[in-house]
Design an enzyme around this catalytic site. Structure first.
Site, PDB file in Angstrom:
ATOM      1  CB  SER A  20      26.805  42.389  -3.889  1.00  0.00           C
ATOM      2  OG  SER A  20      25.849  43.409  -3.796  1.00  0.00           O
ATOM      3  CG  HIS A  21      25.900  43.862   0.134  1.00  0.00           C
ATOM      4  ND1 HIS A  21      25.207  43.320  -0.933  1.00  0.00           N
ATOM      5  CD2 HIS A  21      25.625  43.099   1.192  1.00  0.00           C
ATOM      6  CE1 HIS A  21      24.528  42.264  -0.523  1.00  0.00           C
ATOM      7  NE2 HIS A  21      24.762  42.100   0.762  1.00  0.00           N
ATOM      8  CG  ASP A  67      25.986  47.614  -3.759  1.00  0.00           C
ATOM      9  OD1 ASP A  67      25.946  48.306  -4.797  1.00  0.00           O
ATOM     10  OD2 ASP A  67      25.744  46.391  -3.751  1.00  0.00           O
ATOM     11  CG  ASP A  92      27.450  45.018  -7.276  1.00  0.00           C
ATOM     12  OD1 ASP A  92      27.074  45.475  -6.178  1.00  0.00           O
ATOM     13  OD2 ASP A  92      26.766  44.216  -7.935  1.00  0.00           O
ATOM     14  CG  ASP A 120      23.635  45.825  -7.329  1.00  0.00           C
ATOM     15  OD1 ASP A 120      24.164  46.181  -6.257  1.00  0.00           O
ATOM     16  OD2 ASP A 120      23.449  44.632  -7.641  1.00  0.00           O
ATOM     17  NE  ARG A 121      22.114  45.111  -1.724  1.00  0.00           N
ATOM     18  CZ  ARG A 121      21.958  44.384  -0.618  1.00  0.00           C
ATOM     19  NH1 ARG A 121      22.207  44.907   0.568  1.00  0.00           N
ATOM     20  NH2 ARG A 121      21.571  43.122  -0.704  1.00  0.00           N
ATOM     21  CE  LYS A 177      20.521  44.637  -5.945  1.00  0.00           C
ATOM     22  NZ  LYS A 177      19.954  43.482  -5.248  1.00  0.00           N
TER      23      LYS A 177
HETATM   24  C1  G1P Z   1      19.567  39.931   0.052  1.00  0.00           C
HETATM   25  C2  G1P Z   1      18.417  40.905   0.021  1.00  0.00           C
HETATM   26  C3  G1P Z   1      17.681  40.786  -1.289  1.00  0.00           C
HETATM   27  C4  G1P Z   1      18.652  40.972  -2.454  1.00  0.00           C
HETATM   28  C5  G1P Z   1      19.821  40.007  -2.302  1.00  0.00           C
HETATM   29  C6  G1P Z   1      20.883  40.249  -3.364  1.00  0.00           C
HETATM   30  O1  G1P Z   1      19.087  38.606  -0.034  1.00  0.00           O
HETATM   31  O2  G1P Z   1      17.534  40.718   1.104  1.00  0.00           O
HETATM   32  O3  G1P Z   1      16.652  41.729  -1.340  1.00  0.00           O
HETATM   33  O4  G1P Z   1      18.028  40.739  -3.674  1.00  0.00           O
HETATM   34  O5  G1P Z   1      20.429  40.187  -1.029  1.00  0.00           O
HETATM   35  O6  G1P Z   1      21.374  41.560  -3.330  1.00  0.00           O
HETATM   36  P1  G1P Z   1      18.835  37.653   1.245  1.00  0.00           P
HETATM   37  O7  G1P Z   1      20.138  37.574   1.996  1.00  0.00           O
HETATM   38  O8  G1P Z   1      17.785  38.310   2.063  1.00  0.00           O
HETATM   39  O9  G1P Z   1      18.411  36.347   0.651  1.00  0.00           O
HETATM   40 ZN    ZN Z   2      25.281  44.940  -5.155  1.00  0.00          ZN
END
Ligand code: G1P
Ligand code: ZN
Length: 543
Positions: free
Chosen positions: A113-114, A277, A279, A281-282, A376
């Site tokens: 992801s990010h 981000d 991948d 999705d954000r 997302k």
């Molecule tokens: C974080 C974000 C949450 C999101 C997740 C995956 O999780 O707060 O909203 O769904 O990344 O992208 P957290 O680290 O808070 O558990």
């Molecule tokens: Zn992502």
């Protein structure tokens, strides 16, 4: 083609809190680690015989090598076919769409992801099921269990596949289809939105900067925004996916997308700024001198969705994660539809979407999406904004202000305390829980506590209960503080404190966010005794 059964020994395939495996890249590169995890997934889903899978990732370091291994193990497990994004690229939303479109048995999405990418950074794998969404907890538990008992994996002895050419080849009985990463996703967007109206918006001189952060959305945004919708060349920046994201941190928020924020906070800015981000999705949306908080963005998109072809018949309902602000609840109330409050994490929205209970959902962490897929979707949110602006013919700032004037403003901020000793973080949560019975009625920093509880969720579709999903304290005057521990951190514990203060209708809409939240912040700090429990007085990151 020869299938080999290779002896192996169990690995640590634990997936704490996320629906996939996320670890340092070098761990995935250790001999047999990736192989074991993929075989464990096949074992957990009842084998691969005659099944078809989507495979693709965000282009980070080790993406292509991992894909070659997954293809060979799929063949070793008797799969009928794999559909792979060209050059190994697929955004998470595009992969979700391809799973649904082709009605296949699931998909392997390679991304962290990010999180930063590179040999010394992070890598990840997520298995998505037939509905296009992340594997539910029952399945990830099974995969984890399989990583503990595994003693062999099945792989074919074959050459690597050419990932760069769109074509159909075979590994023995298994068909390998390399597909364009963008085409089908773009076709879906064209069905959802009024591209003619958005094209007219750009033709009329509307300007944009889209920051792909050297991650997966570059090719998607270039094809859709520049090549199809007519945004001028150069609208999409950092458009080439790089294995290390240009040494950046591909997280679209004011900290990591600072150059975009700096550009937008000037009178000479483009009309809209957006970023996605790693991948895809954000998303982050910024207007001229106007940062749109993800919670507000969800509410504004829901309130205006009827202006867009896909949602012109109205929304079934709106879902938000618990720490997300109540702004979208106010919209649901006005529209006369149900709002749902779920635990953090996208997987909880899947059941509601599958059951047709909600159409739009979102999280404060910059994830927004709808029933069009089961993830997302960053670029979808950007296109929804563009379509709304094209219809309303107003600036981002005007749309936001108009929303606040109609519904009131939910001032919102998240504080992250990172790399806290796990023991100390647990102690703080414990300290908070202990006070809950006597907290109501107490006054802190001039604010009176009206409720204190620990969030637990009863899934209205399958009846499962998820406990310990965050501590909530509400205050007289419309304030709320939420404490929870992150489930995605890789170092120690991350304590998240979410602050939200409602202005009330006709209240002051123009305050600086941190000023508006000052009393709430002080109350939350006092009640949790942050200084004593986690030895921190300031958060590491404020978003
Ligand atoms: C974080 C974000 C949450 C999101 C997740 C995956 O999780 O707060 O909203 O769904 O990344 O992208 P957290 O680290 O808070 O558990
Ligand atoms: Zn992502």
């Amino acid at each position: 083609m020869k299938i080999e059964t290779i002896k192996t020994t169990p690995i640590d395939g634990q997936m704490p809190g996320t629906s996939g495996l996320r670890k340092k890249t070098h761990i995935f590169m250790e001999p047999r680690y990736l192989e074991n995890f993929i075989q464990a997934t096949f074992n957990a889903i009842g084998g691969g015989t005659n099944k078809t899978f989507i495979i693709g990732g965000d282009g980070r370091y080790f993406n292509k090598e991992a894909i070659q291994t997954i293809i060979k193990i799929a063949a070793g497990n008797g799969a009928a076919g794999v559909i792979v994004g060209q050059n190994g690229i697929l955004s998470t939303p595009a992969a979700s769409h391809l799973i649904r479109l082709n009605k296949v048995d699931g998909g392997f999405i390679l991304s962290a992801s990010h999180n930063p990418g590179g040999k010394d950074e992070d890598f990840g794998i997520k298995f998505n099921t037939q509905n296009g969404g992340p594997a539910p907890e029952g399945l990830t538990d099974k995969i984890f269990a399989a990583t503990n008992t595994i003693d062999n994996y099945k792989i074919i002895d074959a050459d690597d596949v050419d990932l760069s050419t769109i074509n159909i080849t075979r590994h023995g009985d298994m068909q390998i289809h390399i597909v364009d990463a963008v085409v089908e996703y773009q076709a879906l967007m064209e069905k959802l939105f009024d591209f003619t109206a958005i094209r007219a918006l750009f033709a009329g001189g509307f300007t944009m900067r889209f920051d792909a952060m050297h991650a997966v959305t570059g090719p998607y945004a270039t094809a859709i925004l520049e090549d199809t919708l007519g945004a001028v060349a150069g609208t999409v920046v950092n458009k080439v996916p790089l294995e290390d994201f240009g040494k950046g941190h591909p997280d679209p928020n004011p900290i990591w997308a600072k150059s975009l924020i700096d550009l937008m906070m000037s009178d000479a800015s483009p009309d809209i700024g957006a970023a996605c981000d790693g991948d895809g999705d954000r998303n982050m949306i910024v207007g001229r001198n106007t940062y749109v908080s993800p919670s507000d963005s969800l509410a504004i998109l829901a309130a205006n969705a009827h202006l867009v072809p896909a949602y012109c018949k109205g929304l079934a309902g709106i879902a938000r994660s618990m720490p997300t602000s109540a702004a979208s609840d106010r919209v649901a109330e006005k529209l006369g539809i149900r709002s749902y409050e779920t635990p953090t994490g996208w997987k909880f929205f899947g059941n509601l979407l599958d059951a047709g209970k909600v159409t739009i959902c979102g999280e404060e962490s910059a994830g927004t999406g709808s029933s069009h897929i089961r993830e997302k979707d960053g670029l979808w949110a950007v296109l929804l904004w563009l379509n709304i602006l094209a219809v309303r013919k107003q600036s981002v700032a005007n749309v936001v202000t108009d929303h606040w004037e109609t519904f009131g403003r939910d001032y919102y901020s998240r504080y992250d305390f990172e790399a806290v000793e796990i023991q100390k973080a647990n102690k703080m949560m414990h300290h908070l829980r202990n006070q809950f019975s006597k907290l109501v009625g107490q006054s802190h920093a001039g604010l009176t506590v009206t409720s204190a509880d620990e969030f637990s969720y009863l899934d209205p579709v399958d009846g499962t209960i998820s406990k310990n999903q965050g501590l909530r304290i509400t205050f007289e005057g419309g304030g709320r503080a939420v404490f929870r521990l992150s489930g995605t951190g890789t170092q120690g514990a991350t304590v998240r404190l979410y602050l939200e203060q409602y202005s009330g209708l006709g209240g002051n809409l123009g305050l600086d966010v941190q000023t508006a939240l000052k009393s709430l912040r002080n109350a939350a700090f006092t009640i949790s005794d942050l200084e004593a429990t986690i030895r921190r007085t300031e958060p590491d990151v404020i978003t």
